[in-house]
Enzyme design. Structure first.
Site, mmCIF file in Angstrom:
data_model
loop_
_atom_site.group_PDB
_atom_site.id
_atom_site.type_symbol
_atom_site.label_atom_id
_atom_site.label_comp_id
_atom_site.label_asym_id
_atom_site.label_seq_id
_atom_site.Cartn_x
_atom_site.Cartn_y
_atom_site.Cartn_z
ATOM 1 N N ALA A 188 52.573 32.640 11.801
ATOM 2 C CA ALA A 188 52.965 33.493 12.695
ATOM 3 C C ALA A 188 53.593 33.027 14.104
ATOM 4 O O ALA A 188 53.969 33.631 14.973
ATOM 5 C CB ALA A 188 52.038 34.650 12.727
ATOM 6 N N ALA A 189 54.122 31.762 14.242
ATOM 7 C CA ALA A 189 54.219 31.081 15.425
ATOM 8 C C ALA A 189 55.533 31.804 15.771
ATOM 9 O O ALA A 189 55.817 32.077 17.008
ATOM 10 C CB ALA A 189 54.345 29.821 15.218
ATOM 11 N N GLY A 190 56.567 31.864 15.131
ATOM 12 C CA GLY A 190 57.784 32.370 15.236
ATOM 13 C C GLY A 190 57.787 33.964 15.736
ATOM 14 O O GLY A 190 58.477 34.328 16.611
ATOM 15 N N ASP A 191 56.824 34.713 15.208
ATOM 16 C CA ASP A 191 56.624 35.918 15.407
ATOM 17 C C ASP A 191 55.983 36.205 16.792
ATOM 18 O O ASP A 191 56.329 37.156 17.758
ATOM 19 C CB ASP A 191 55.892 36.840 14.425
ATOM 20 C CG ASP A 191 56.701 36.812 12.933
ATOM 21 O OD1 ASP A 191 57.656 36.838 12.932
ATOM 22 O OD2 ASP A 191 55.826 36.927 11.837
#
Length: 309
Positions: free
Chosen positions: A256-259
């Protein structure tokens, strides 16, 4: 947050999935059966993740989407409500809730297969029914895990309402329609998505700069290409292109890094922060998220970032 600090409003239009996550030594080859180590079932979906990130990182958030009339749908809705997210625009569809099958390897890389389910029931009519949610927001976030005509309707409505519009073009399957780009204030792809949108290779920061320039030439106002541990390439209207170095951390799970970056960036813009400050804040949030396992469970709070500053 202090009581006198601005808390902006963010509306997220997008997907909600139940993530079925397996950890394994490596990603399987085609046709291979590979023994996994652990299994977990956690709330996810790019829309849901970005809504949770924006809420935990300081914004008042509304979610516009669709879940199924099943146990996963009830759990997804309840999870958002626990975060203080307004779910009045979260409809219940006829299909089962969306699911994502995720394999995470020992290098913290992942492979994901998504079944859209009820996310596929989001329509332009759904957007029109809940236009007041978009009108009340400072920033509107969209992604591509829901039908394109619904995404376009949300982008167009947000532009007409003079909201700040963010599009995370994920998953990208090809160039965006030309008439979408004028509707978007911040186009935020990762390196794979930037390559798909432009047809250019994106393996280095220099490649990201070329891809961002191509997207600007095609009509995008501002482009942020996220490069994981190599940082963020920002090509902003009226400013020189800049590479923002990423904080150095030991990654456990990048799911979920991009989110988290998108949610943190939107939360900061919504409260009136500069683009520079919003990028740096979002990078710190994303860096902390990859040190933890899971999608939504890994997303940090504003208080945790303040403590680590």
């Amino acid at each position: 947050m202090s009581s006198n600090e601005t808390r902006g409003r963010v509306a997220v239009v997008g997907s909600l999935n139940m993530d079925l996550v397996v950890r394994a030594p490596r990603l399987p080859h085609p046709g291979e059966t590979l023994a996994g180590r652990t299994f977990a079932q956690v709330a996810g979906g790019k829309g849901g993740n970005q809504a949770v990130a924006a809420a935990r990182l300081g914004a008042q958030v509304s979610m516009l989407g669709c879940v199924g009339a099943d146990a996963n749908g009830a759990q997804l809705r309840a999870g958002l409500e626990v975060e203080g997210i307004d779910c009045t625009a979260l409809e219940t569809g006829a299909q089962a809730s969306g699911v994502a099958l995720i394999v995470v390897d020992d290098a913290s890389q992942n492979a994901i297969v998504i079944v859209a389910g009820s996310n596929g029931e989001l329509t332009p009519e759904t957007i029109a029914r809940h236009e007041a949610v978009l009108a009340a927001a400072d920033v509107v976030i969209c992604q591509l895990e829901t039908p394109p005509d619904a995404v376009h309707a949300a982008l167009a409505a947000a532009r007409r309402l003079s909201r700040t519009v963010i599009l995370n073009p994920a998953p990208a399957t090809g160039p965006l329609p030309a008439d979408w780009l004028p509707l978007i204030d911040y186009l935020i792809p990762n390196e794979l998505e930037a390559a798909t949108l432009t047809g250019l290779p994106v393996a280095t920061p220099a490649d990201a700069a070329r891809a961002a320039a191509a997207l600007r030439d095609a009509g995008a106002r501002n482009v942020l290409v996220t490069l994981g541990p190599r940082g963020v390439h920002a090509a902003l209207d009226g400013a020189d292109a800049t590479l923002y170095s990423a904080p150095s951390v030991k990654a456990v799970d990048t799911t979920a890094a991009g989110d988290t970056f998108i949610g943190g960036f939107a939360a900061q813009l919504a409260r009136g922060a500069s683009v520079d400050a919003a990028i740096r804040f979002a990078q710190r949030a994303a860096a902390l998220s990859v040190t933890r396992a899971g999608a939504q469970p890994s997303i940090p709070t504003r208080a945790e970032l303040d403590e680590s500053a």
